[in-house]
Design a protein around this motif. Structure first.
Motif, PDB file in Angstrom:
ATOM      1  N   MET A 147     -10.461  11.529  -7.580  1.00 23.52           N
ATOM      2  CA  MET A 147      -9.461  11.120  -6.686  1.00 23.52           C
ATOM      3  C   MET A 147      -7.975  11.105  -7.475  1.00 23.52           C
ATOM      4  SD  MET A 147     -10.692  10.168  -3.878  1.00 23.52           S
ATOM      5  CE  MET A 147      -9.666   8.460  -2.976  1.00 23.52           C
ATOM      6  N   VAL A 148      -7.067  11.597  -6.997  1.00 20.72           N
ATOM      7  CA  VAL A 148      -5.747  11.829  -7.448  1.00 20.72           C
ATOM      8  C   VAL A 148      -4.554  10.966  -6.999  1.00 20.72           C
ATOM      9  CG1 VAL A 148      -3.997  13.385  -8.569  1.00 20.72           C
ATOM     10  CG2 VAL A 148      -6.316  14.017  -8.397  1.00 20.72           C
ATOM     11  N   GLY A 149      -4.073  10.037  -7.808  1.00 23.74           N
ATOM     12  CA  GLY A 149      -2.925   9.225  -7.091  1.00 23.74           C
ATOM     13  C   GLY A 149      -3.477   8.013  -6.305  1.00 23.74           C
ATOM     14  N   SER A 150      -2.575   7.401  -5.439  1.00 22.80           N
ATOM     15  CA  SER A 150      -3.077   6.336  -4.750  1.00 22.80           C
ATOM     16  C   SER A 150      -2.144   6.355  -3.450  1.00 22.80           C
ATOM     17  CB  SER A 150      -2.819   5.093  -5.446  1.00 22.80           C
ATOM     18  OG  SER A 150      -1.366   4.799  -5.827  1.00 22.80           O
ATOM     19  N   ARG A 151      -2.798   5.695  -2.433  1.00 22.75           N
ATOM     20  CA  ARG A 151      -1.972   5.508  -1.119  1.00 22.75           C
ATOM     21  C   ARG A 151      -0.586   4.877  -1.383  1.00 22.75           C
ATOM     22  NH1 ARG A 151      -6.658   3.972   3.249  1.00 22.75           N
ATOM     23  NH2 ARG A 151      -8.326   5.381   2.341  1.00 22.75           N
ATOM     24  N   ARG A 152       0.185   5.445  -0.689  1.00 18.91           N
ATOM     25  CA  ARG A 152       1.668   4.678  -0.878  1.00 18.91           C
ATOM     26  C   ARG A 152       1.934   3.426   0.210  1.00 18.91           C
ATOM     27  NH1 ARG A 152       6.388   9.608  -0.626  1.00 18.91           N
ATOM     28  NH2 ARG A 152       5.424  11.056  -2.300  1.00 18.91           N
ATOM     29  N   ASN A 153       2.300   2.377  -0.380  1.00 13.27           N
ATOM     30  CA  ASN A 153       2.731   1.340   0.396  1.00 13.27           C
ATOM     31  C   ASN A 153       4.210   1.700   1.248  1.00 13.27           C
ATOM     32  OD1 ASN A 153       3.233  -0.962   1.585  1.00 13.27           O
ATOM     33  ND2 ASN A 153       3.096  -2.298  -0.098  1.00 13.27           N
ATOM     34  N   LEU A 154       4.188   2.245   2.189  1.00 13.32           N
ATOM     35  CA  LEU A 154       5.524   2.577   2.746  1.00 13.32           C
ATOM     36  C   LEU A 154       6.289   1.335   3.322  1.00 13.32           C
ATOM     37  CD1 LEU A 154       4.159   5.657   4.750  1.00 13.32           C
ATOM     38  CD2 LEU A 154       5.390   5.662   2.548  1.00 13.32           C
ATOM     39  N   GLY A 155       5.588   0.349   3.603  1.00 19.19           N
ATOM     40  CA  GLY A 155       6.199  -0.775   3.817  1.00 19.19           C
ATOM     41  C   GLY A 155       7.012  -0.730   5.192  1.00 19.19           C
ATOM     42  N   LEU A 156       6.427  -0.144   6.146  1.00 22.76           N
ATOM     43  CA  LEU A 156       7.269   0.301   7.519  1.00 22.76           C
ATOM     44  C   LEU A 156       6.055   0.598   8.388  1.00 22.76           C
ATOM     45  CD1 LEU A 156       6.862   3.527   8.030  1.00 22.76           C
ATOM     46  CD2 LEU A 156       8.925   3.327   6.376  1.00 22.76           C
ATOM     47  N   GLU A 157       6.146   0.480   9.705  1.00 24.96           N
ATOM     48  CA  GLU A 157       5.012   0.843  10.740  1.00 24.96           C
ATOM     49  C   GLU A 157       5.038   2.397  10.740  1.00 24.96           C
ATOM     50  OE1 GLU A 157       4.419   0.757  15.384  1.00 24.96           O
ATOM     51  OE2 GLU A 157       5.943  -0.546  14.654  1.00 24.96           O
ATOM     52  N   VAL A 158       3.970   2.979  10.195  1.00 26.15           N
ATOM     53  CA  VAL A 158       3.730   4.246   9.979  1.00 26.15           C
ATOM     54  C   VAL A 158       3.568   5.208  11.406  1.00 26.15           C
ATOM     55  CG1 VAL A 158       2.239   6.042   9.050  1.00 26.15           C
ATOM     56  CG2 VAL A 158       2.591   3.784   7.728  1.00 26.15           C
ATOM     57  N   LYS A 159       4.250   6.374  11.367  1.00 27.84           N
ATOM     58  CA  LYS A 159       4.144   7.148  12.370  1.00 27.84           C
ATOM     59  C   LYS A 159       3.495   8.246  12.002  1.00 27.84           C
ATOM     60  CE  LYS A 159       8.828   5.510  14.304  1.00 27.84           C
ATOM     61  NZ  LYS A 159      10.154   6.181  14.328  1.00 27.84           N
ATOM     62  N   ASP A 160       2.845   9.129  12.989  1.00 27.85           N
ATOM     63  CA  ASP A 160       2.370  10.382  12.552  1.00 27.85           C
ATOM     64  C   ASP A 160       3.241  11.683  12.556  1.00 27.85           C
ATOM     65  OD1 ASP A 160       2.714  11.309  15.217  1.00 27.85           O
ATOM     66  OD2 ASP A 160       0.532  11.109  15.878  1.00 27.85           O
ATOM     67  N   HIS A 161       2.747  12.599  12.139  1.00 28.91           N
ATOM     68  CA  HIS A 161       4.057  13.757  12.025  1.00 28.91           C
ATOM     69  C   HIS A 161       4.546  14.089  13.209  1.00 28.91           C
ATOM     70  CE1 HIS A 161       0.487  15.980  12.949  1.00 28.91           C
ATOM     71  NE2 HIS A 161       1.326  17.009  13.240  1.00 28.91           N
ATOM     72  N   MET A 162       3.896  13.961  14.237  1.00 30.06           N
ATOM     73  CA  MET A 162       4.395  14.442  15.522  1.00 30.06           C
ATOM     74  C   MET A 162       5.605  13.584  15.984  1.00 30.06           C
ATOM     75  SD  MET A 162       3.209  17.389  16.492  1.00 30.06           S
ATOM     76  CE  MET A 162       4.124  17.099  18.151  1.00 30.06           C
ATOM     77  N   ALA A 163       5.348  12.206  15.750  1.00 32.66           N
ATOM     78  CA  ALA A 163       6.370  11.186  16.223  1.00 32.66           C
ATOM     79  C   ALA A 163       7.675  11.319  15.262  1.00 32.66           C
ATOM     80  CB  ALA A 163       5.737   9.889  16.249  1.00 32.66           C
TER      81      ALA A 163
END
Length: 464
Positions: A147-163
């Motif tokens: 496993m490389v790196g870690s999940r980012r804490n974006l601190g927002l309501e995450v949207k998918d790439h299409m949105a």
């Protein structure tokens, strides 16, 4: 070693009558000597191939060939006997024998050809053997290597790439559908620049690692695809064929790269050979509907940078590690969190001895998604493409004051392939992992020089 063999048409077997597209240099003796191993391998890979049928067909081919050679020897002997001075009765007898031998020879030659066709056809169905450490089972049996790196804490309501892409006017499937059909896409504005940036970055990276950069044809002969382990005419094929031409659109630059040295002998001193190509990929994606294929994750046409290696058998495992290290470096520099997986037998394509996949975390899709893979195909493709290498000379002899070099017999080399950059899925990962609170997308640092210094993708003032 590639455990593939060929098939034959003999009275005790039922086989297809169509001729194989080519002759592969398959190791039938290996098949006969390793039937238990091959039965288990076919079972683990969910393959319909039949090693026992291949072995029986090989025995039949050997039997018919031996009979053919025996009849040829008898005919040559008959011809020699005819050269002397003979009485009429003896000459007539030899003439009759010669006619009978000629007729028998014609029958056996046709039978050998028919048997060899069947032997090739059935043998080419056998998948490569599997590395002993490959997990057994379906996709769920994949083993996490790293496993490389870690999940980012974006601190927002995450949207998918299409949105994200729709809000920024980056992705246009509607026009793609109108012009070309479903699952074709127009990339707009910064997304178009991002595609070029990713490809340029990846090509510069692999070139710095000693790979020869190339661009390759998007069309290849159907026979070349088959030799590389793809099935243009198979059920649910992923290959687009061009009617009445014998040509197909490539699904990966691996295919034209593999064919660069087709029917050649390479001196061992030149190995390993590292090649890399930018190419367009075309895939039918038959049977790929569903939410897992949403948006850019699975499309019919995309750009990709592919690495390809030709090596000696002794070098290939180290070369697989080298390819994985380069992939890891690329995705780390792009700032992605990802996992590296040792893929199980049920997920290996026929050519692969071992395959390492990289899956990046895609927060909008809420899952890991494959962005790259690296495969060691050992001699599977080389036996079909007829690519050999000449081992270094064993010794030198001096005779009469001159030096004589003894050549060693040629051997089949190993081929490997790996994806440096598959554009659409990397765009998915970047849009979803690098989105900001204001709706913009922060461009990874390593890509900015290839995008004119652009640091982020912002909503356009006017959507065209």
């Amino acid at each position: 070693m590639d455990a593939t063999a060929s098939s034959s048409n003999c009275p005790s077997e039922t086989v297809e009558l169509n001729r194989p597209a080519f002759r592969a240099y398959l190791d039938f003796r290996f098949v006969k000597s390793n039937l238990d191993k091959l039965r288990e391998n076919v079972k683990n890979r969910n393959s319909s191939a039949d090693p026992d049928l291949v072995a029986r067909l090989y025995d039949n081919w050997v039997r018919v060939l031996e009979e053919l050679e025996s009849v040829r020897a008898d005919r040559n002997s008959n011809a020699r006997a005819m050269k002397g001075k003979l009485d009429p009765e003896k000459r007539s007898e030899l003439v009759d024998q010669g006619k009978a031998l000629k007729a028998r020879l014609a029958v056996l030659e046709a039978e050998v050809e028919m048997v060899e066709d069947a032997l090739q056809r059935e043998g080419q169905k056998l998948p490569n053997i599997s590395h002993p450490d490959v997990p057994v089972g379906g996709e769920e049996a994949a083993r996490v290597i790293k496993m490389v790196g870690s999940r980012r804490n974006l601190g927002l309501e995450v949207k998918d790439h299409m949105a994200v892409g729709t809000a920024l006017d980056l992705i246009d499937f509607e026009t793609g559908a109108n012009v070309s059909g479903a699952k074709f896409v127009y990339l707009r504005r910064a997304a178009a620049l991002l595609e070029l940036a990713l490809c340029n970055y990846a090509m510069q990276k692999v070139a710095s690692k000693g790979f020869l950069p190339m661009t390759t044809p998007d069309l290849v002969r159907e026979s070349v695809l088959i030799k590389c382990g793809f099935q243009p005419r198979g059920d649910n094929t992923q290959v687009y064929s061009i009617r009445d031409t014998g040509l197909c659109l490539t699904g990966t630059a691996e295919v034209p790269l593999a064919a660069v040295y087709m029917d050649q002998i390479i001196p061992e001193e030149q190995l390993p050979i590292r090649l890399a190509a930018f190419g367009h990929c075309f895939r039918t994606e038959a049977g790929s509907a569903g939410s897992a294929s949403r948006g850019l994750y699975r499309v019919h046409q995309f750009s990709k940078v592919e690495m390809f290696v030709l090596s000696t058998p002794e070098q290939s495992e180290a070369m697989l590690q080298e390819l994985c290290d380069i992939e890891e470096e690329i995705f780390t520099e792009l700032g992605l969190h990802f996992q590296m997986l040792d893929m199980p037998t049920g997920d290996l394509g026929a050519p692969a001895y071992r395959k390492i996949d990289i899956e990046a975390w895609m927060p909008g899709l809420q899952r890991y998604g494959e962005v790259s893979s690296a495969s060691n195909c050992t001699d599977y493709q080389a036996r079909r493409l007829n690519i050999r290498y000449r081992p270094s000379v064993a010794d030198e002899e001096r005779k009469g004051g001159s030096k004589k070099t003894r050549k060693l017999p040629t051997e089949f080399l190993h081929t490997l392939n790996a994806t440096a950059c598959a554009v659409p899925r990397l765009i998915v990962a970047i849009l979803e992992n690098c989105q900001a609170e204001d709706g913009s997308v922060v461009i990874p640092q390593v890509l900015r020089p290839y995008m004119g210094g652009m640091e982020c993708i912002q909503a356009p003032d006017l959507v065209l």
